[in-house]
Motif scaffolding. Structure first.
Motif, short mmCIF file in Angstrom:
data_model
loop_
_atom_site.label_atom_id
_atom_site.label_comp_id
_atom_site.label_asym_id
_atom_site.label_seq_id
_atom_site.Cartn_x
_atom_site.Cartn_y
_atom_site.Cartn_z
N LEU A 97 31.06 41.68 42.48
CA LEU A 97 30.87 41.64 41.03
C LEU A 97 32.17 41.44 40.26
CD1 LEU A 97 28.17 44.45 40.69
CD2 LEU A 97 27.83 41.97 40.86
N GLY A 98 33.28 41.80 40.85
CA GLY A 98 34.57 41.50 40.24
C GLY A 98 34.99 42.41 39.10
N ARG A 99 34.40 43.60 39.02
CA ARG A 99 34.77 44.57 38.00
C ARG A 99 34.77 45.96 38.63
NH1 ARG A 99 34.88 40.11 36.35
NH2 ARG A 99 34.42 39.31 34.25
N ASN A 100 35.24 46.95 37.89
CA ASN A 100 35.18 48.34 38.36
C ASN A 100 35.07 49.28 37.17
OD1 ASN A 100 35.04 50.22 40.44
ND2 ASN A 100 37.25 50.55 40.52
N PHE A 101 34.05 49.04 36.34
CA PHE A 101 33.84 49.86 35.16
C PHE A 101 33.51 51.30 35.57
CE2 PHE A 101 32.36 45.63 33.35
CZ PHE A 101 33.55 45.40 32.69
#
Length: 355
Positions: A188-192
């Motif tokens: 997903l390319g994020r780490n919220f």
């Protein structure tokens, strides 16, 4: 929004407006007319709504950040349009401009999507809302129901979904170019998210209408790490990494592999960290098990928040294919591999020489 109403009350009140507000604008635009557009959330992803409104007739703008709102008004007038009406609160905008708006383009933080869309639809206004459609599944069902009852036109924005690259990738995969797909890996390319409690509270910036920004969310004092972007880290406002990015990066997979035809599925969390005190969890790895459907075999679909969570086997496949792991989905089939980039902006058979 001084009463700090909770989310359920907020949505209930919005739904009750149906009877009083149905005499709104109805498909006014014809071939020789411009659509009268309102944009809610004019910064960030709201830039797309502004671009589209400027191609038509922007009659109203709404944003809880006064500086952002003022800048958007200037952009409209600089483009040669009349001065639009400007509001920090979409409730006031919809109430005062009933019958004067054809379509509302919504790009606010996630927790405001459904309340704004419901009010607009009940006022007879067509609605375009950025992904995610709502802050939770129940809101999405309610939005769909109200759209059907009011008869307005609606669309959810999802980058790449109407693109040729996605369509072509779906055709290739369903044509069996790599055989039956039995496993996928999506980054997903994020780490919220996060952990560690709520930061120190402080006075909100003078340009921010804080109560209006909070809207239907539980009241809290202002603190850093919220406006204008990092609200995505918090459960009250965002939807976490999967809620924010999976609608992009699982989009092609969902349609190409006919996931909707599966009557049931299971999901297992393989890794997660953080997530306390109102933060979304981080470093998530989950696997969906989708049973066989139509002509598709059982599917194991692994989803990773970011590349640092991907195992050695996938790293080797990427290396063998001369790919650098990034925001992508890898498809493993009986006859080979396939890859789609984030939002399916690119697609290719692997290894590259087989494309």
């Amino acid at each position: 929004m001084g009463e700090h109403s909770d989310r359920r009350h907020f949505l209930a009140q919005a739904t009750l407006l149906a009877g009083a507000m149905m005499v709104g604008s109805r498909a006014r635009a014809q071939a020789d007319q411009k659509l009268r557009c309102a944009v809610v959330g004019v910064g960030g992803m709201g830039g797309y709504g502004m671009d589209r409104a400027l191609e038509e007739l922007p009659v109203a703008l709404c944003d809880a950040d006064q500086n952002t709102l003022d800048g958007a008004v200037k952009r409209v007038t600089d483009a040669g349009h009349p001065v639009p009406r400007a509001y920090p609160d979409y409730r006031q905008m919809i109430e005062e401009m009933e019958g004067e708006i054809d379509v509302v383009l919504i790009s606010s933080p996630d927790h405001q999507h459904a309340p704004c869309a419901v009010r607009a639809m009940n006022a007879g206004m067509h609605v375009f809302v950025q992904k995610p459609m709502g802050h939770n599944i129940r809101e999405c069902y309610e939005m769909a129901r109200i759209a059907g009852e009011t008869g307005v036109l609606t669309q959810m924005g999802n980058q790449g979904h109407t693109g040729e690259s996605l369509r072509r990738a779906i055709e290739y995969l369903q044509a069996g170019v790599i055989g039956g797909v039995y496993e996928t890996h999506t980054i997903l390319g994020r780490n919220f998210g996060g952990q560690g409690g709520v930061p120190e509270v402080k006075a909100p910036p003078a340009n921010l209408h804080w109560d209006t920004w909070l809207g239907p969310a539980p009241y809290r004092e202002y603190h850093d790490g919220l406006h204008p972007f990092s609200w995505r880290n918090w459960r009250d406002f965002g939807t976490g990494t999967i809620g924010d990015m999976a609608c992009h990066n699982l989009d092609c997979l969902f349609f190409a592999l006919k996931v909707a035809q599966a009557p049931t599925y299971t999901i297992e969390c393989l890794n997660t960290t953080g997530g306390a005190d109102g933060w979304w969890s981080q470093d998530n790895v989950v696997v969906y098990t989708i049973p066989a459907r139509d002509d598709m075999p059982e599917l194991k679909s692994y989803v990773y928040d970011h590349t640092g969570l991907v195992g050695g086997a996938m790293k080797q496949i990427a290396a063998d294919s001369e790919m650098n792991l990034g925001e992508e989905t890898y498809y493993l089939g009986g006859k080979g591999y396939y890859m789609t980039g984030g939002t399916a902006s690119s697609a290719r058979q692997l290894p590259i020489e087989g494309h």
